[in-house]
Scaffold this motif. Sequence first.
Motif, PDB file in Angstrom:
ATOM      1  N   TYR A  37      36.233  16.536 -14.415  1.00 13.16           N
ATOM      2  CA  TYR A  37      35.269  15.953 -13.483  1.00 13.16           C
ATOM      3  C   TYR A  37      34.944  14.548 -13.943  1.00 13.16           C
ATOM      4  O   TYR A  37      35.281  14.149 -15.051  1.00 13.16           O
ATOM      5  N   GLY A  38      34.284  13.789 -13.081  1.00  9.82           N
ATOM      6  CA  GLY A  38      33.843  12.440 -13.442  1.00  9.82           C
ATOM      7  C   GLY A  38      32.386  12.277 -13.102  1.00  9.82           C
ATOM      8  O   GLY A  38      31.501  12.380 -13.941  1.00  9.82           O
ATOM      9  N   CYS A  39      32.089  12.097 -11.796  1.00  9.36           N
ATOM     10  CA  CYS A  39      30.721  11.768 -11.379  1.00  9.36           C
ATOM     11  C   CYS A  39      29.851  12.991 -11.130  1.00  9.36           C
ATOM     12  O   CYS A  39      28.636  12.901 -11.137  1.00  9.36           O
ATOM     13  N   ARG A  40      30.434  14.137 -10.850  1.00  7.51           N
ATOM     14  CA  ARG A  40      29.736  15.374 -10.486  1.00  7.51           C
ATOM     15  C   ARG A  40      28.871  15.191  -9.239  1.00  7.51           C
ATOM     16  O   ARG A  40      27.903  15.898  -9.040  1.00  7.51           O
ATOM     17  N   GLY A  60      30.520  13.765  -6.014  1.00  8.17           N
ATOM     18  CA  GLY A  60      31.312  13.529  -4.806  1.00  8.17           C
ATOM     19  C   GLY A  60      31.832  12.127  -4.602  1.00  8.17           C
ATOM     20  O   GLY A  60      32.322  11.824  -3.527  1.00  8.17           O
ATOM     21  N   ILE A  61      31.764  11.249  -5.640  1.00  9.58           N
ATOM     22  CA  ILE A  61      32.233   9.894  -5.362  1.00  9.58           C
ATOM     23  C   ILE A  61      33.580   9.555  -5.988  1.00  9.58           C
ATOM     24  O   ILE A  61      34.217   8.631  -5.548  1.00  9.58           O
ATOM     25  N   CYS A  62      34.036  10.309  -6.993  1.00 11.05           N
ATOM     26  CA  CYS A  62      35.240   9.837  -7.710  1.00 11.05           C
ATOM     27  C   CYS A  62      36.501  10.662  -7.443  1.00 11.05           C
ATOM     28  O   CYS A  62      37.588  10.244  -7.794  1.00 11.05           O
ATOM     29  N   PHE A  63      36.399  11.856  -6.903  1.00  9.91           N
ATOM     30  CA  PHE A  63      37.539  12.717  -6.567  1.00  9.91           C
ATOM     31  C   PHE A  63      38.283  13.268  -7.789  1.00  9.91           C
ATOM     32  O   PHE A  63      39.330  13.860  -7.632  1.00  9.91           O
ATOM     33  N   CYS A  94      37.581  15.745  -9.541  1.00  9.06           N
ATOM     34  CA  CYS A  94      37.476  17.205  -9.621  1.00  9.06           C
ATOM     35  C   CYS A  94      38.227  17.912  -8.485  1.00  9.06           C
ATOM     36  O   CYS A  94      38.091  19.114  -8.320  1.00  9.06           O
ATOM     37  N   GLN A 137      36.601  18.806  -3.236  1.00 11.25           N
ATOM     38  CA  GLN A 137      35.932  18.341  -4.462  1.00 11.25           C
ATOM     39  C   GLN A 137      35.017  19.475  -4.924  1.00 11.25           C
ATOM     40  O   GLN A 137      34.036  19.800  -4.242  1.00 11.25           O
ATOM     41  N   CYS A 190      32.872  19.666  -7.187  1.00 11.23           N
ATOM     42  CA  CYS A 190      31.492  19.366  -7.626  1.00 11.23           C
ATOM     43  C   CYS A 190      30.504  19.380  -6.476  1.00 11.23           C
ATOM     44  O   CYS A 190      29.301  19.422  -6.694  1.00 11.23           O
TER      45      CYS A 190
HETATM   46  S1  FES Z   1      33.485  14.841 -10.133  1.00  7.55           S
HETATM   47 FE1  FES Z   1      33.535  13.027  -8.960  1.00  7.55          FE
HETATM   48  S2  FES Z   1      33.971  13.819  -6.981  1.00  7.55           S
HETATM   49 FE2  FES Z   1      33.716  15.580  -8.156  1.00  7.55          FE
END
Ligand code: FES
Length: 358
Positions: free
Chosen positions: A308-311, A313-316, A318, A344, A346
């Motif tokens: 995951y990255g942003c948790r 919904g902005i980085c994709f 996940c 996604q 998250c």
């Molecule tokens: S962790 Fe970034 S979109 Fe899900």
Amino acid sequence: MPNTLARLVETIVEATASPYPVDRYLELIDPMLTWRDTRAKVVDVRRQTDRSVTLTLQPTRQWTGHRPGQYVEVSIVINGVRQRRHFSPANAATRSGELELTVTAHSDGFVSRHLRENARPGMVLGLGRAEGDFTLPTELPDHVVLISGGSGITPVLSMMRTLVAEGYRGGITFVHYARTPDDVPYRAELEALGRTVDNVDVRLHYTRTATGEHFTGAHIADVAGIDGAQLYLCGPSSLMAAVREYADAAGLADRLHTEAFSLDTSVVVDPDEPITGDVTYSAADVTAPNDGRTLLEQAEAAGLTPEYGCRMGICFSCTKVRTSGCTRNILTGELDSEPDQHIQICINAPVGDVEIEV
Ligand code: FES
Ligand SMILES: Cc1cc2nc3c(=O)[nH]c(=O)nc-3n(C[C@H](O)[C@H](O)[C@H](O)COP(=O)(O)OP(=O)(O)OC[C@H]3O[C@@H](n4cnc5c(N)ncnc54)[C@H](O)[C@@H]3O)c2cc1C
């Protein structure tokens, strides 16, 4: 070199260097030598508070700067695995040149704690493009009220620094909430701006001192209602909720612009909605009862470690394939049950039985 020619050379070089992009080879020579990727070298490290670290970064030539309030994706390899997180530059807007990030370490945060403890000059990070529409408009309002809590100080500080650097003549009210005076990065600079710049009014409030103060409308009532004032807010979910409630009640909701660093997933589970079914994580061959939370949180609770990255919904990063079952997007409320869809995890929660390729 004209663009088309540059692209042609790039394609030929990459084809020759196949199977890896040319940047994978260049980084063996020097990680700051890149053809396509944007990277940044840490050139200065300051630990302004016990919980934060401020990094000055010198980016590679691809960096095109940021607008105040925007964020960038930063990537770093820790224990052989590339991790991605987002940070909002705190410096005034630039079109190139150095940028400054202030990272607050979360007590259980993997990347933020790593940076707080290990960041040092010479470290090289991956950098994305500046993104996000939490930023000042081209036509500036007559008065700007900047409200932040904790790590949320960075995007609004960038706004204030930009306005001051550009000689903005409207009023700037900067309201910040921190645990204690020692927990405010940039405190000396903020106090100096408040003292020395006529149109800047800095209001610092402390939540964990003897007189512990949380947001109340009285902290901004004198400025929020000024004709043409616009409010910019970034901070923890409790502060965001309190300011939203005030703005709604005061009829100022259309002047309030917000940015969150995390999603409040505690509101995902609807107590009136029955939670049914099982979630099958097919790659791990694990099945667990659905508990109503997002698929990312449920996978982690089942002992899995999906990327995951942003948790929020902005980085994709996940994104996984939902092979079967129905999920609800927690941001939009939309239900989707088409098989073999990339989702996604998250921001999607299962509705009944779901099989996901985690
Ligand atoms: S962790 Fe970034 S979109 Fe899900
Ligand atoms: C647009 C944007 C801008 C941002 N700007 C800044 C900024 O300027 N400064 C700043 O300090 N931060 C900023 N952030 C926050 C930053 O991106 C990170 O989210 C933050 O630093 C925490 O990352 P971490 O790796 O330390 O925490 P993580 O390790 O990712 O943990 C975060 C949370 O995820 C949960 N979690 C993680 N792993 C598990 C697991 N295995 N099981 C259960 N739960 C788990 C926990 O609840 C934990 O508290 C921003 C975020 C966004 C989206």
